[in-house]
Design an enzyme around this catalytic site. Structure first.
Site, PDB file in Angstrom:
ATOM      1  N   CYS A  39       0.855  -1.179   0.000  1.00  0.00           N
ATOM      2  CA  CYS A  39       0.000   0.000   0.000  1.00  0.00           C
ATOM      3  C   CYS A  39       0.894   1.233   0.000  1.00  0.00           C
ATOM      4  O   CYS A  39       2.082   1.151   0.295  1.00  0.00           O
ATOM      5  CB  CYS A  39      -0.870   0.004   1.245  1.00  0.00           C
ATOM      6  SG  CYS A  39      -1.824  -1.511   1.433  1.00  0.00           S
ATOM      7  N   ARG A  92       1.568   1.527  -5.945  1.00  0.00           N
ATOM      8  CA  ARG A  92       1.776   0.573  -4.854  1.00  0.00           C
ATOM      9  C   ARG A  92       0.519  -0.237  -4.526  1.00  0.00           C
ATOM     10  O   ARG A  92       0.557  -1.157  -3.714  1.00  0.00           O
ATOM     11  CB  ARG A  92       2.243   1.317  -3.595  1.00  0.00           C
ATOM     12  CG  ARG A  92       3.530   2.071  -3.791  1.00  0.00           C
ATOM     13  CD  ARG A  92       3.883   2.856  -2.550  1.00  0.00           C
ATOM     14  NE  ARG A  92       4.322   1.996  -1.487  1.00  0.00           N
ATOM     15  CZ  ARG A  92       5.574   1.651  -1.243  1.00  0.00           C
ATOM     16  NH1 ARG A  92       6.532   2.121  -2.012  1.00  0.00           N
ATOM     17  NH2 ARG A  92       5.882   0.866  -0.251  1.00  0.00           N
ATOM     18  N   TRP A 113      -3.448  -2.050  -1.517  1.00  0.00           N
ATOM     19  CA  TRP A 113      -3.332  -3.337  -2.201  1.00  0.00           C
ATOM     20  C   TRP A 113      -3.826  -4.355  -1.185  1.00  0.00           C
ATOM     21  O   TRP A 113      -3.210  -4.549  -0.133  1.00  0.00           O
ATOM     22  CB  TRP A 113      -1.884  -3.608  -2.593  1.00  0.00           C
ATOM     23  CG  TRP A 113      -1.719  -4.888  -3.351  1.00  0.00           C
ATOM     24  CD1 TRP A 113      -2.011  -5.090  -4.672  1.00  0.00           C
ATOM     25  CD2 TRP A 113      -1.248  -6.138  -2.857  1.00  0.00           C
ATOM     26  NE1 TRP A 113      -1.746  -6.401  -5.016  1.00  0.00           N
ATOM     27  CE2 TRP A 113      -1.275  -7.061  -3.928  1.00  0.00           C
ATOM     28  CE3 TRP A 113      -0.797  -6.581  -1.613  1.00  0.00           C
ATOM     29  CZ2 TRP A 113      -0.874  -8.387  -3.788  1.00  0.00           C
ATOM     30  CZ3 TRP A 113      -0.395  -7.898  -1.473  1.00  0.00           C
ATOM     31  CH2 TRP A 113      -0.434  -8.787  -2.559  1.00  0.00           C
ATOM     32  N   ASN A 143       0.471   0.470   6.103  1.00  0.00           N
ATOM     33  CA  ASN A 143       1.063  -0.327   5.023  1.00  0.00           C
ATOM     34  C   ASN A 143       1.837  -1.465   5.674  1.00  0.00           C
ATOM     35  O   ASN A 143       2.731  -1.216   6.477  1.00  0.00           O
ATOM     36  CB  ASN A 143       2.013   0.548   4.182  1.00  0.00           C
ATOM     37  CG  ASN A 143       2.839  -0.278   3.210  1.00  0.00           C
ATOM     38  OD1 ASN A 143       2.428  -1.350   2.789  1.00  0.00           O
ATOM     39  ND2 ASN A 143       4.017   0.225   2.869  1.00  0.00           N
ATOM     40  N   GLY A 144       1.473  -2.696   5.320  1.00  0.00           N
ATOM     41  CA  GLY A 144       2.167  -3.849   5.900  1.00  0.00           C
ATOM     42  C   GLY A 144       1.155  -4.928   6.239  1.00  0.00           C
ATOM     43  O   GLY A 144       0.021  -4.910   5.749  1.00  0.00           O
ATOM     44  N   GLU A 171      10.792 -13.968 -19.128  1.00  0.00           N
ATOM     45  CA  GLU A 171      10.364 -12.595 -18.905  1.00  0.00           C
ATOM     46  C   GLU A 171       9.252 -12.206 -19.897  1.00  0.00           C
ATOM     47  O   GLU A 171       8.291 -11.522 -19.533  1.00  0.00           O
ATOM     48  CB  GLU A 171      11.573 -11.648 -19.023  1.00  0.00           C
ATOM     49  CG  GLU A 171      11.266 -10.177 -18.847  1.00  0.00           C
ATOM     50  CD  GLU A 171      10.678  -9.797 -17.493  1.00  0.00           C
ATOM     51  OE1 GLU A 171      10.575 -10.660 -16.616  1.00  0.00           O
ATOM     52  OE2 GLU A 171      10.270  -8.633 -17.345  1.00  0.00           O
ATOM     53  N   LYS A 209       5.643 -10.884 -18.685  1.00  0.00           N
ATOM     54  CA  LYS A 209       5.105  -9.584 -19.143  1.00  0.00           C
ATOM     55  C   LYS A 209       3.707  -9.750 -19.710  1.00  0.00           C
ATOM     56  O   LYS A 209       2.791  -9.015 -19.379  1.00  0.00           O
ATOM     57  CB  LYS A 209       5.967  -8.990 -20.256  1.00  0.00           C
ATOM     58  CG  LYS A 209       7.223  -8.233 -20.035  1.00  0.00           C
ATOM     59  CD  LYS A 209       7.275  -7.099 -19.122  1.00  0.00           C
ATOM     60  CE  LYS A 209       7.162  -7.513 -17.680  1.00  0.00           C
ATOM     61  NZ  LYS A 209       8.179  -7.060 -16.792  1.00  0.00           N
ATOM     62  N   GLU A 214       1.111 -10.776 -17.123  1.00  0.00           N
ATOM     63  CA  GLU A 214       0.888  -9.725 -16.130  1.00  0.00           C
ATOM     64  C   GLU A 214      -0.064  -8.642 -16.636  1.00  0.00           C
ATOM     65  O   GLU A 214      -0.911  -8.167 -15.897  1.00  0.00           O
ATOM     66  CB  GLU A 214       2.257  -9.112 -15.799  1.00  0.00           C
ATOM     67  CG  GLU A 214       2.252  -8.081 -14.720  1.00  0.00           C
ATOM     68  CD  GLU A 214       3.667  -7.571 -14.410  1.00  0.00           C
ATOM     69  OE1 GLU A 214       4.603  -7.854 -15.192  1.00  0.00           O
ATOM     70  OE2 GLU A 214       3.820  -6.888 -13.407  1.00  0.00           O
ATOM     71  N   HIS A 261       9.116 -32.674 -24.539  1.00  0.00           N
ATOM     72  CA  HIS A 261       9.047 -33.542 -23.356  1.00  0.00           C
ATOM     73  C   HIS A 261       7.772 -33.300 -22.548  1.00  0.00           C
ATOM     74  O   HIS A 261       7.725 -33.626 -21.367  1.00  0.00           O
ATOM     75  CB  HIS A 261      10.285 -33.329 -22.476  1.00  0.00           C
ATOM     76  CG  HIS A 261      11.552 -33.716 -23.172  1.00  0.00           C
ATOM     77  ND1 HIS A 261      11.874 -35.011 -23.481  1.00  0.00           N
ATOM     78  CD2 HIS A 261      12.560 -32.953 -23.671  1.00  0.00           C
ATOM     79  CE1 HIS A 261      13.038 -35.055 -24.114  1.00  0.00           C
ATOM     80  NE2 HIS A 261      13.470 -33.801 -24.248  1.00  0.00           N
ATOM     81  N   LYS A 316       3.186  -2.652  -7.434  1.00  0.00           N
ATOM     82  CA  LYS A 316       4.570  -2.570  -7.897  1.00  0.00           C
ATOM     83  C   LYS A 316       5.556  -3.095  -6.864  1.00  0.00           C
ATOM     84  O   LYS A 316       6.504  -3.786  -7.179  1.00  0.00           O
ATOM     85  CB  LYS A 316       4.902  -1.120  -8.251  1.00  0.00           C
ATOM     86  CG  LYS A 316       6.325  -0.962  -8.760  1.00  0.00           C
ATOM     87  CD  LYS A 316       6.356  -0.321 -10.101  1.00  0.00           C
ATOM     88  CE  LYS A 316       7.702  -0.370 -10.749  1.00  0.00           C
ATOM     89  NZ  LYS A 316       7.767  -1.362 -11.818  1.00  0.00           N
TER      90      LYS A 316
HETATM   91  O1  M6R Z   1      11.038  -4.148  -6.900  1.00  0.00           O
HETATM   92  P1  M6R Z   1      11.489  -5.512  -7.295  1.00  0.00           P
HETATM   93  O2  M6R Z   1      12.375  -5.512  -8.484  1.00  0.00           O
HETATM   94  O3  M6R Z   1      12.097  -6.276  -6.170  1.00  0.00           O
HETATM   95  O4  M6R Z   1      10.156  -6.272  -7.706  1.00  0.00           O
HETATM   96  C1  M6R Z   1      10.179  -7.643  -8.004  1.00  0.00           C
HETATM   97  C2  M6R Z   1       8.915  -8.089  -8.691  1.00  0.00           C
HETATM   98  O5  M6R Z   1       7.814  -7.893  -7.864  1.00  0.00           O
HETATM   99  C3  M6R Z   1       8.686  -7.358 -10.007  1.00  0.00           C
HETATM  100  O6  M6R Z   1       9.775  -7.473 -10.863  1.00  0.00           O
HETATM  101  C4  M6R Z   1       7.446  -7.901 -10.739  1.00  0.00           C
HETATM  102  O7  M6R Z   1       7.673  -9.212 -11.140  1.00  0.00           O
HETATM  103  C5  M6R Z   1       7.102  -6.994 -11.914  1.00  0.00           C
HETATM  104  N1  M6R Z   1       5.789  -6.445 -11.725  1.00  0.00           N
HETATM  105  C6  M6R Z   1       7.111  -7.669 -13.218  1.00  0.00           C
HETATM  106  O8  M6R Z   1       6.820  -6.793 -14.265  1.00  0.00           O
END
Ligand code: M6R
Length: 589
Positions: free
Chosen positions: A2, A27, A72, A96-97, A461, A465, A468, A484, A584
């Site tokens: 958050c 966040r 969040w 937050n937490g 990756e 992407k 996500e 396989h 994020k």
């Molecule tokens: O802030 P960080 O790089 O530690 O975050 C790690 C992941 O949460 C972050 O890379 C996440 O996978 C991204 N949203 C992917 O696009």
């Protein structure tokens, strides 16, 4: 996860809090809310959904102090009731937490007759502060946090006192010092343009903000001072620069991110080289995209320095009783520097005598403050939840670190190759046409990304992407593994995207391409090898990227997979900046 913000001594607190929450929205965006104190009365406004939903509710409100929250959801669905602030007995809090022991605390409070209005863990904090309140909000907060287990950045206000009180453990809090105006927030950019100076709270700290200044206290409530530094976020642009989304803006900043990270590296080369002296074991860790960058880093370290490297997601590594000692260097890769699992691995490594090298885009993060050495990722603020330029910045930082570990010169051939990449990325961004492939992905029930060696890491990756920001299921897979098992999933509704950058392995990957084609699957190839295009373009779509150094190809193929994900999200009318269910910065377990 958050985002929280508070201000006092300002002319128009509703406006300041609203603008701050907009900046913190990356966040979490399940709900938003704020509380303002004016003439001894607290007014709370909160709503499920995005921060902008608060705007009509804030009209006409006047106050010079307040606190705000963008959520969040961890405990309780996104709803008006579960939105922060939570209030009890003339006290309102934002959190937050995660309060890990909230259930027994809640049961206790219910036995005492307390009525709960939400399903959150955070509401217990409001009730506990109200119960502990005896005319001094700071003391009530102090007594309350002694009962809490978990992570918290807490801000509280009370109808009887003109101050904001703050407590911090594991979740970040930055204090902003202006001229007669004082602020607290989850990060530095939230204070851009508000405070010229900032102080970062340490775990266990408390703070009190009044219109006359800020006081910081340690875990025993004794006054303590923390370093004051300039707020660099004031100089950084957080606008969209004419782009419809932050993702596109940040993707266009990939070349800058590589250049700036390269430049910043020069200032830490000597420190890093010293920190890596006599290292016999290397571990690289991170989560999500940062983990995928780590996999590429592993290849660099092993190929350039011929040192075996372990690479594992931080959430796994921290619970495996990993082997680490004084000769181990742990590279902790994190854009935010706040990801709970990555930070905990760093703490664990330090406690075992290992050296921690933080590879991070955040100069004030917990990871930065813990680390033996920081290798800066100089990507600038990344607002889009989906990582783009920070991924390429991380790869650049790991590439340069591997050169140092190998004892090679930063003026040598490898570094010279790196200098060629930003212009290549720029021209790729200008010329790349992913529209048709984006339509193919958008109409598929699943999308597989495949590659071999370093391309496999990029395939992981690419898949992350796309999942996500488009919500299309899929996987990143080694091309050679296809037969396989995964081949069973291929049919006319499934798309397979192969990444091919190594001419020596191209023929092998083309075998896998044929295997998918002969099962009726849709196939496209992203390649830097022009012979691959010549061989395949009569039967499938081939995206040809400029030829480049094999080790640096992930920086170029990254632009392609990120653009593909972006364009597909646009076709499907998804919001790439704020994908559902995500945030994020993952500061909880
Ligand atoms: O802030 P960080 O790089 O530690 O975050 C790690 C992941 O949460 C972050 O890379 C996440 O996978 C991204 N949203 C992917 O696009």
């Amino acid at each position: 996860m958050c985002g929280i913000i508070g201000c006092i001594g300002v002319k128009n607190a509703p406006e300041v809090i609203y603008e701050g929450l907009k900046r913190l929205e990356y966040r979490g965006y399940d709900s938003a809310g704020c509380a303002f104190l004016s003439h001894g009365k607290i007014t709370v406004v909160k709503r499920e959904g995005r921060v902008e939903k608060l705007l009509p509710l804030l009209k006409g409100l006047k106050a010079d102090m307040g606190i705000g929250h963008t959520r969040w959801a961890t405990h309780g669905l996104p709803s008006d009731e579960n939105a922060h602030p939570h209030s009890a007995g003339g006290i309102s809090i934002v959190h937050n937490g995660i309060i890990e022991n909230y259930l027994p605390l809640k049961e206790d409070l219910i036995l005492k007759g307390v009525k709960f209005l939400s399903d959150t863990d955070s509401e217990v904090v409001a009730h506990l502060i109200a119960q502990n309140y005896d005319g001094d909000l700071l003391k009530a907060l102090f007594k309350t946090v002694k009962l809490l287990k978990g992570s918290y950045a807490l801000m509280a206000i009370c109808e009887d006192e003109e101050r904001i009180v703050v407590a911090k453990n594991k979740s970040p809090v930055i204090l902003g010092l202006g001229d007669g105006q004082y602020f607290c927030a989850s990060d530095e950019p939230a204070l851009a343009g508000l405070a010229d100076k900032i102080s970062v709270l340490e775990d266990g700290d408390f703070a009190e903000l009044t219109a006359h200044g800020v006081k910081i206290f340690d875990e025993s409530l004794q006054p303590v001072s923390r370093e004051v530094s300039p707020n660099l976020a004031v100089c950084q642009s957080l606008g969209l620069d004419g782009c419809p989304h932050y993702m596109l803006k940040e993707l266009r900043e990939v070349p800058m991110s590589i250049e700036a990270t390269h430049k910043a590296f020069n200032s830490i080369e000597a420190k890093l080289s010293k920190a890596l002296k006599d290292v016999t074991r290397i571990i690289i860790t991170g989560c999500g995209t940062a983990y995928h960058a780590s996999l590429i880093g592993k290849r660099y370290f092993e190929c350039f320095a011929r040192i075996p490297v372990e690479c594992e997601t931080a959430g796994e590594l921290r619970y495996k009783n990993p082997v680490m000692d004084a000769n181990t260097a742990v590279f902790a890769v994190s854009q935010s520097g706040e990801t709970a699992d990555t930070v905990e691995v760093a703490r664990l490594a330090l406690s075992m005598g290992a050296r921690v090298i933080a590879v991070t885009n955040s100069r004030l993060s917990q990871l930065t403050r813990l680390a033996t050495v920081v290798v800066p990722v100089a990507s600038g603020p990344e607002i889009c939840v989906c990582a783009t330029k920070s991924y390429t910045g991380q790869i650049t930082a790991l590439y340069l670190s591997a050169i140092v570990l190998a004892g090679e010169s930063l003026d040598g051939d490898r570094a010279k190759e790196l200098l060629k990449i930003p212009p290549v990325c720029r021209s790729t961004l200008e010329s790349l046409d992913m529209r048709s492939l984006a339509h193919v992905c958008a109409s598929s029930t699943g999308v597989y990304f495949m590659g071999r060696d370093i391309d496999y890491a990029v395939a992981l990756e690419g898949s992350l992407k796309l999942k996500e920001i488009t919500y299309i299921p899929g996987e990143g897979y080694p091309s050679a593994e296809l037969k396989h098992g995964t081949l069973a999933l291929i049919d006319v509704n499934v798309a397979s995207i192969f990444i091919i950058t190594d001419p020596a392995l191209a023929g092998k990957s083309e075998n896998a391409v044929e295997q998918v084609l002969s099962r009726g699957g849709k196939v496209a190839v992203i390649t830097t090898v022009k012979e691959v295009k010549e061989r395949l373009s009569n039967k499938l779509q081939v995206i040809l990227l400029p030829e480049c150094d094999k080790y640096l190809s992930p920086l170029v193929t990254a632009v392609a997979i990120q653009t593909l994900a972006y364009k597909t999200a646009v076709v499907l009318k998804r919001d790439p900046d704020k994908p559902r269910n995500l945030a994020k910065s993952v500061t909880v377990e």
